[in-house]
Design an enzyme around this catalytic site. Structure first.
Site, PDB file in Angstrom:
ATOM      1  N   HIS A   1       0.839  -1.206   0.000  1.00 35.23           N
ATOM      2  CA  HIS A   1       0.000   0.000   0.000  1.00 35.23           C
ATOM      3  C   HIS A   1       0.877   1.260   0.000  1.00 35.23           C
ATOM      4  O   HIS A   1       0.609   2.206  -0.739  1.00 35.23           O
ATOM      5  CB  HIS A   1      -0.887   0.047   1.244  1.00 35.23           C
ATOM      6  CG  HIS A   1      -1.951  -1.020   1.330  1.00 35.23           C
ATOM      7  ND1 HIS A   1      -2.184  -1.737   2.472  1.00 35.23           N
ATOM      8  CD2 HIS A   1      -2.838  -1.482   0.420  1.00 35.23           C
ATOM      9  CE1 HIS A   1      -3.179  -2.584   2.269  1.00 35.23           C
ATOM     10  NE2 HIS A   1      -3.596  -2.463   1.035  1.00 35.23           N
TER      11      HIS A   1
ATOM     12  N   LYS B   1     -17.899  -6.041   8.045  1.00 31.56           N
ATOM     13  CA  LYS B   1     -16.654  -6.771   8.336  1.00 31.56           C
ATOM     14  C   LYS B   1     -16.246  -6.524   9.784  1.00 31.56           C
ATOM     15  O   LYS B   1     -16.511  -5.448  10.328  1.00 31.56           O
ATOM     16  CB  LYS B   1     -15.515  -6.255   7.437  1.00 31.56           C
ATOM     17  CG  LYS B   1     -15.524  -6.805   6.017  1.00 31.56           C
ATOM     18  CD  LYS B   1     -14.222  -6.422   5.323  1.00 31.56           C
ATOM     19  CE  LYS B   1     -14.249  -6.699   3.827  1.00 31.56           C
ATOM     20  NZ  LYS B   1     -13.105  -6.060   3.137  1.00 31.56           N
TER      21      LYS B   1
ATOM     22  N   SER C   1      -3.170  -7.799   3.138  1.00 32.56           N
ATOM     23  CA  SER C   1      -3.580  -7.606   4.531  1.00 32.56           C
ATOM     24  C   SER C   1      -4.148  -8.913   5.087  1.00 32.56           C
ATOM     25  O   SER C   1      -3.940  -9.243   6.256  1.00 32.56           O
ATOM     26  CB  SER C   1      -4.629  -6.496   4.624  1.00 32.56           C
ATOM     27  OG  SER C   1      -4.100  -5.280   4.171  1.00 32.56           O
TER      28      SER C   1
HETATM   29  P1  ADP Z   1      -9.692  -4.018  -0.146  1.00 32.93           P
HETATM   30  O1  ADP Z   1      -9.083  -5.246  -0.796  1.00 32.93           O
HETATM   31  O2  ADP Z   1     -10.437  -4.281   1.095  1.00 32.93           O
HETATM   32  O3  ADP Z   1     -10.374  -3.087  -1.115  1.00 32.93           O
HETATM   33  P2  ADP Z   1      -6.988  -3.281   0.345  1.00 32.93           P
HETATM   34  O4  ADP Z   1      -6.537  -2.280   1.335  1.00 32.93           O
HETATM   35  O5  ADP Z   1      -6.491  -4.666   0.526  1.00 32.93           O
HETATM   36  O6  ADP Z   1      -8.522  -3.132   0.376  1.00 32.93           O
HETATM   37  O7  ADP Z   1      -6.603  -2.845  -1.126  1.00 32.93           O
HETATM   38  C1  ADP Z   1      -6.836  -1.570  -1.624  1.00 32.93           C
HETATM   39  C2  ADP Z   1      -6.167  -1.455  -2.972  1.00 32.93           C
HETATM   40  O8  ADP Z   1      -4.772  -1.651  -2.826  1.00 32.93           O
HETATM   41  C3  ADP Z   1      -6.623  -2.492  -4.005  1.00 32.93           C
HETATM   42  O9  ADP Z   1      -6.645  -1.867  -5.288  1.00 32.93           O
HETATM   43  C4  ADP Z   1      -5.545  -3.537  -3.966  1.00 32.93           C
HETATM   44  O10 ADP Z   1      -5.423  -4.210  -5.190  1.00 32.93           O
HETATM   45  C5  ADP Z   1      -4.328  -2.673  -3.699  1.00 32.93           C
HETATM   46  N1  ADP Z   1      -3.260  -3.430  -3.035  1.00 32.93           N
HETATM   47  C6  ADP Z   1      -3.367  -4.199  -1.941  1.00 32.93           C
HETATM   48  N2  ADP Z   1      -2.178  -4.751  -1.627  1.00 32.93           N
HETATM   49  C7  ADP Z   1      -1.295  -4.314  -2.553  1.00 32.93           C
HETATM   50  C8  ADP Z   1       0.109  -4.563  -2.811  1.00 32.93           C
HETATM   51  N3  ADP Z   1       0.834  -5.388  -2.046  1.00 32.93           N
HETATM   52  N4  ADP Z   1       0.688  -3.937  -3.870  1.00 32.93           N
HETATM   53  C9  ADP Z   1      -0.042  -3.114  -4.660  1.00 32.93           C
HETATM   54  N5  ADP Z   1      -1.370  -2.866  -4.505  1.00 32.93           N
HETATM   55  C10 ADP Z   1      -1.984  -3.454  -3.462  1.00 32.93           C
END
Ligand code: ADP
Length: 157
Positions: free
Chosen positions: A17, A41, A128
């Site tokens: 992120h 959730k 996550s």
């Molecule tokens: P959710 O999946 O609940 O929407 P996340 O916080 O997991 O929320 O993801 C938010 C965004 O960040 C999504 O577009 C996801 O694909 C992206 N994302 C999550 N993890 C990574 C990572 N390791 N690298 C790049 N993008 C990521």
């Protein structure tokens, strides 16, 4: 003034992120990182904690602001005057999940474009959900999250 929204659960915020935030912030004038509140959730961290950790790990980037929102992200984007939704793509699974969301949001809000950044290969396996599993099993999460996040979650026990 070009403003983008990067919304997610950030439960917890990971190195993936943070990489996306740093790269996304370089593309726009302001990047609003939004903890999307999903009442159905049961999260690991409270919304206020997730916001505080995101503020901490992005404090060096002036053009990043952190907040939270319950409800549709397109409504939040409209209220913020944003024209871009930033998302990350790790693999085909993300693509499969993200495409319908992007096309739905496009129907809901004309003029709001979803922009995808490819995950950095160093972080493309980080999620996550897996971090929560490692934590639950008593494993070390320091390779996956910023130090302040690991410290916070270790204290939580
Ligand atoms: P959710 O999946 O609940 O929407 P996340 O916080 O997991 O929320 O993801 C938010 C965004 O960040 C999504 O577009 C996801 O694909 C992206 N994302 C999550 N993890 C990574 C990572 N390791 N690298 C790049 N993008 C990521």
């Amino acid at each position: 003034m070009r403003r983008a929204i990067y919304a997610g659960s950030f439960d917890p915020v990971t190195l993936g992120h943070v990489d996306l935030i740093e790269r996304g912030a370089r593309l726009v004038d302001e990047l609003v990182v939004c903890v999307a509140v999903n009442p159905s959730k049961s999260p690991l961290l409270a919304v206020a904690d997730r916001v505080a950790l995101l503020e901490d790990v992005t404090s060096a980037i002036d053009s990043v602001r952190v907040t939270s929102h319950e409800g549709l992200i397109v409504d939040f984007a409209r209220a913020e005057g944003a024209t871009v939704l930033l998302r990350g793509l790790r693999d085909g699974g993300d693509f499969r999940d993200e495409m319908p969301m992007a096309l739905t949001n496009r129907e809901l809000a004309a003029g709001l474009e979803t922009v995808f950044l490819c995950a950095d290969p160093r972080y493309s396996f980080i999620s996550s959900r897996l971090i929560k599993e490692v934590l639950h099993g008593g494993g070390n999460i320091r390779a996956f999250v910023p130090e302040v996040v690991a410290n916070r979650l270790e204290v939580r026990g």
